[in-house]
Design an enzyme around this catalytic site. Structure first.
Site, PDB file in Angstrom:
ATOM      1  N   GLN A  59     -77.484  -8.310  71.075  1.00  0.00           N
ATOM      2  CA  GLN A  59     -77.613  -9.208  69.922  1.00  0.00           C
ATOM      3  C   GLN A  59     -77.678  -8.431  68.604  1.00  0.00           C
ATOM      4  OE1 GLN A  59     -81.006 -11.772  70.196  1.00  0.00           O
ATOM      5  NE2 GLN A  59     -80.636 -12.774  68.235  1.00  0.00           N
ATOM      6  N   ARG A  98     -81.455  -8.389  73.652  1.00  0.00           N
ATOM      7  CA  ARG A  98     -81.782  -7.992  72.284  1.00  0.00           C
ATOM      8  C   ARG A  98     -80.894  -6.883  71.749  1.00  0.00           C
ATOM      9  NH1 ARG A  98     -84.416 -12.395  70.611  1.00  0.00           N
ATOM     10  NH2 ARG A  98     -86.330 -12.776  71.783  1.00  0.00           N
ATOM     11  N   GLU A 148     -87.226 -16.121  75.803  1.00  0.00           N
ATOM     12  CA  GLU A 148     -87.657 -16.863  74.632  1.00  0.00           C
ATOM     13  C   GLU A 148     -88.314 -18.143  75.126  1.00  0.00           C
ATOM     14  OE1 GLU A 148     -84.871 -15.358  70.967  1.00  0.00           O
ATOM     15  OE2 GLU A 148     -84.452 -17.335  71.822  1.00  0.00           O
ATOM     16  N   LYS A 183     -76.586 -14.316  74.055  1.00  0.00           N
ATOM     17  CA  LYS A 183     -77.259 -15.572  74.390  1.00  0.00           C
ATOM     18  C   LYS A 183     -76.474 -16.412  75.394  1.00  0.00           C
ATOM     19  CE  LYS A 183     -80.644 -15.559  71.188  1.00  0.00           C
ATOM     20  NZ  LYS A 183     -82.061 -15.822  71.407  1.00  0.00           N
ATOM     21  N   ASP A 227     -84.555 -19.357  76.756  1.00  0.00           N
ATOM     22  CA  ASP A 227     -83.276 -18.897  76.220  1.00  0.00           C
ATOM     23  C   ASP A 227     -83.215 -17.375  76.372  1.00  0.00           C
ATOM     24  OD1 ASP A 227     -80.794 -19.316  75.052  1.00  0.00           O
ATOM     25  OD2 ASP A 227     -81.551 -18.897  73.046  1.00  0.00           O
ATOM     26  N   THR A 260     -79.224 -19.865  80.034  1.00  0.00           N
ATOM     27  CA  THR A 260     -80.362 -20.572  79.450  1.00  0.00           C
ATOM     28  C   THR A 260     -80.938 -21.430  80.564  1.00  0.00           C
ATOM     29  OG1 THR A 260     -79.366 -20.648  77.244  1.00  0.00           O
ATOM     30  CG2 THR A 260     -81.124 -22.231  77.708  1.00  0.00           C
ATOM     31  N   GLU A 310     -91.591  -9.656  70.449  1.00  0.00           N
ATOM     32  CA  GLU A 310     -92.755  -9.743  69.575  1.00  0.00           C
ATOM     33  C   GLU A 310     -94.020  -9.225  70.250  1.00  0.00           C
ATOM     34  OE1 GLU A 310     -92.692 -13.799  67.386  1.00  0.00           O
ATOM     35  OE2 GLU A 310     -91.454 -14.014  69.192  1.00  0.00           O
ATOM     36  N   GLU A 320     -89.334 -21.587  74.847  1.00  0.00           N
ATOM     37  CA  GLU A 320     -88.909 -22.708  74.024  1.00  0.00           C
ATOM     38  C   GLU A 320     -89.143 -24.018  74.773  1.00  0.00           C
ATOM     39  OE1 GLU A 320     -85.061 -22.546  72.207  1.00  0.00           O
ATOM     40  OE2 GLU A 320     -84.944 -20.345  72.283  1.00  0.00           O
ATOM     41  N   HIS A 352     -92.415 -16.816  64.507  1.00  0.00           N
ATOM     42  CA  HIS A 352     -91.379 -16.034  65.183  1.00  0.00           C
ATOM     43  C   HIS A 352     -90.394 -15.455  64.179  1.00  0.00           C
ATOM     44  CE1 HIS A 352     -88.384 -14.772  68.087  1.00  0.00           C
ATOM     45  NE2 HIS A 352     -87.490 -15.573  67.524  1.00  0.00           N
ATOM     46  N   ASP A 382     -79.178 -24.303  69.705  1.00  0.00           N
ATOM     47  CA  ASP A 382     -80.483 -23.640  69.689  1.00  0.00           C
ATOM     48  C   ASP A 382     -80.925 -23.429  68.246  1.00  0.00           C
ATOM     49  OD1 ASP A 382     -82.711 -22.476  70.981  1.00  0.00           O
ATOM     50  OD2 ASP A 382     -81.933 -20.479  70.584  1.00  0.00           O
TER      51      ASP A 382
END
Length: 435
Positions: free
Chosen positions: A258, A255, A217, A271, A251, A275, A382, A219, A151, A144
């Protein structure tokens, strides 16, 4: 394009080409004759998974076409009668393109071979609604990246110094980490909220428990179609010839887990739990008409990361969130792949420059795709600025992060003149953590 196969390939992209499958000619259909994405499916009547191509509201069974003598691929055995695309992909780009050309001709409005043979159509076509879609490839490895400048700037501003949001190396190379291939799942697979260590601001030591800041996420990912030998890097100019196609990719990210674990070595349990990818792989050939220039790169990349021409694609992307029991989903983000600072070719060149060997079926994620405005951010982290500004939902509720029972849907498409080349959807519903 001067040689015959390239002229034939170019004809598959003709926006005026129509199919005798009427649903494929709908301007809002993700799977027109210009697309022809590859996947793996089964049915209630035939449980054996095999390779198919989406066309309109149908799936064309490539194994059946091969058996009927209507599809040639340069192999004696039926590589389409297998539960993953790897054996077909391993035949190389000439084979991928040949199959595309043959399918486009068979499905074209003026071709009667399948159109006028009801018995053959019965053997070859399955309604998309009746097909069970499987993981399209066996994935040997997953990487990844972190390639959206917007971002990376948002996250750096949030958790470090807004004046120095990007670390010095970010503008010099595509930043990435090796993820967990075993937990990559196909769209529709439920996702279990992870447990892990959480460091609360008012406590000296971490606690163990369910993730409280579960996020998505937005992606894309690309599938390696041609590997390289150990110790032999892939040149940036040649990298796209190693890419079979693209998928949507979510993904999922914990948070809070992480934030506590990522120093000093980066993401791990935050993570590795899941996925999700979409089931249809859209080839680079189908995306060719939508090629655009990527953002200007300053400073100019080092020599091994340079490539001439345009290497971004105009892919519209969106995220929808539907709470459990809600009748309608809320679109929480709209963005575009063209914003990505580092291209897929640059990602692959950097991944292999030290000698790493890629394998057919390897999955490389783009990293979260965020645009320049708040409504184009690719994660709830975000969009809500770490839950400080919750997003309003159509049912009257709000979200800072994902709650149990929420359904998250990613969608993506390229808009042509009277047609669209779509990826379908990438869907996951969040289940409660294990107690």
């Amino acid at each position: 394009m001067s040689n015959p196969i390239n002229r034939e390939l170019q004809a598959t992209l003709d926006p005026q080409r129509k199919s005798w499958i009427d649903s494929a000619n709908d301007a809002a259909c993700d799977f027109p004759i210009q697309n022809l994405p590859f996947g793996v499916f089964s049915t209630a009547q035939q449980a054996q998974a095999r390779v198919g191509v989406a066309i309109g509201d149908q799936v064309a069974d490539l194994a059946a076409l091969f058996e009927a003598g209507l599809l040639r691929v340069g192999a004696e055995s039926n590589v389409f009668a297998r539960p993953a695309l790897n054996d077909f992909i391993a035949l190389g780009r000439d084979a991928w393109r040949s199959v595309r050309v043959q399918l486009s001709a068979l499905l074209a409005k003026e071709t009667s071979t399948l159109r006028d043979d009801a018995a053959l159509r019965q053997r070859v076509f399955v309604k998309l609604a009746d097909a069970k879609l499987h993981m399209p490839v066996d994935i040997p490895g997953y990487t990844d990246f972190y390639s959206s400048k917007e971002h990376a700037t948002n996250v750096g501003s949030m958790f470090r110094d807004p004046k120095n949001a990007l670390l010095p190396n970010w503008s010099e190379m595509p930043i990435g980490y090796n993820g967990r291939a075993s937990s990559v799942v196909v769209s529709g697979t439920p996702v279990r909220r992870p447990n892990g260590q959480l460091k609360l601001p008012d406590q000296e030591r971490p606690v163990f428990g369910a993730c409280r800041k579960l996020d998505i996420e937005l992606e894309t990912g690309f599938i390696i179609g041609r590997g390289n030998a150990l110790g032999e890097p892939v040149a940036c100019e040649d990298a796209e010839a190693h890419i079979f196609g693209m998928v949507l990719l979510n993904d999922w990210s914990a948070r809070d887990i992480q934030q506590w674990e990522y120093v000093p070595l980066g993401p791990f349990n935050a993570k590795g739990f899941a996925t999700t990818i979409s089931p249809w792989i859209v080839t680079l050939d189908a995306l060719e008409p939508f090629r655009v220039a990527q953002p200007v790169q300053e400073p100019k990349p080092l020599e091994y990361l340079r490539h001439a021409g345009e290497h971004a694609f105009d892919i519209s992307l969106e995220v929808l969130l539907r709470p459990e029991g809600a009748s309608e989903a809320t679109t929480i983000s709209r963005t575009n792949f063209r914003y990505m600072y580092w291209s897929m070719a640059q990602q692959l060149a950097h991944h292999t420059v030290a000698g790493c060997n890629m394998r057919v079926g390897d999955l490389l994620g783009s990293g979260t795709i965020s645009g320049p405005t708040a409504d184009s951010f690719g994660s709830l982290l975000e969009i809500t600025w770490n839950a400080k500004n919750p997003v309003a939902l159509k049912d009257g509720g709000t979200r800072g992060f994902i709650e149990d029972g929420d359904e998250l849907t990613l969608a993506g498409w390229c808009q042509g003149d009277g047609y669209r080349v779509g990826f379908g959807t990438c869907v996951g519903v969040v289940m409660p953590a294990v107690k």
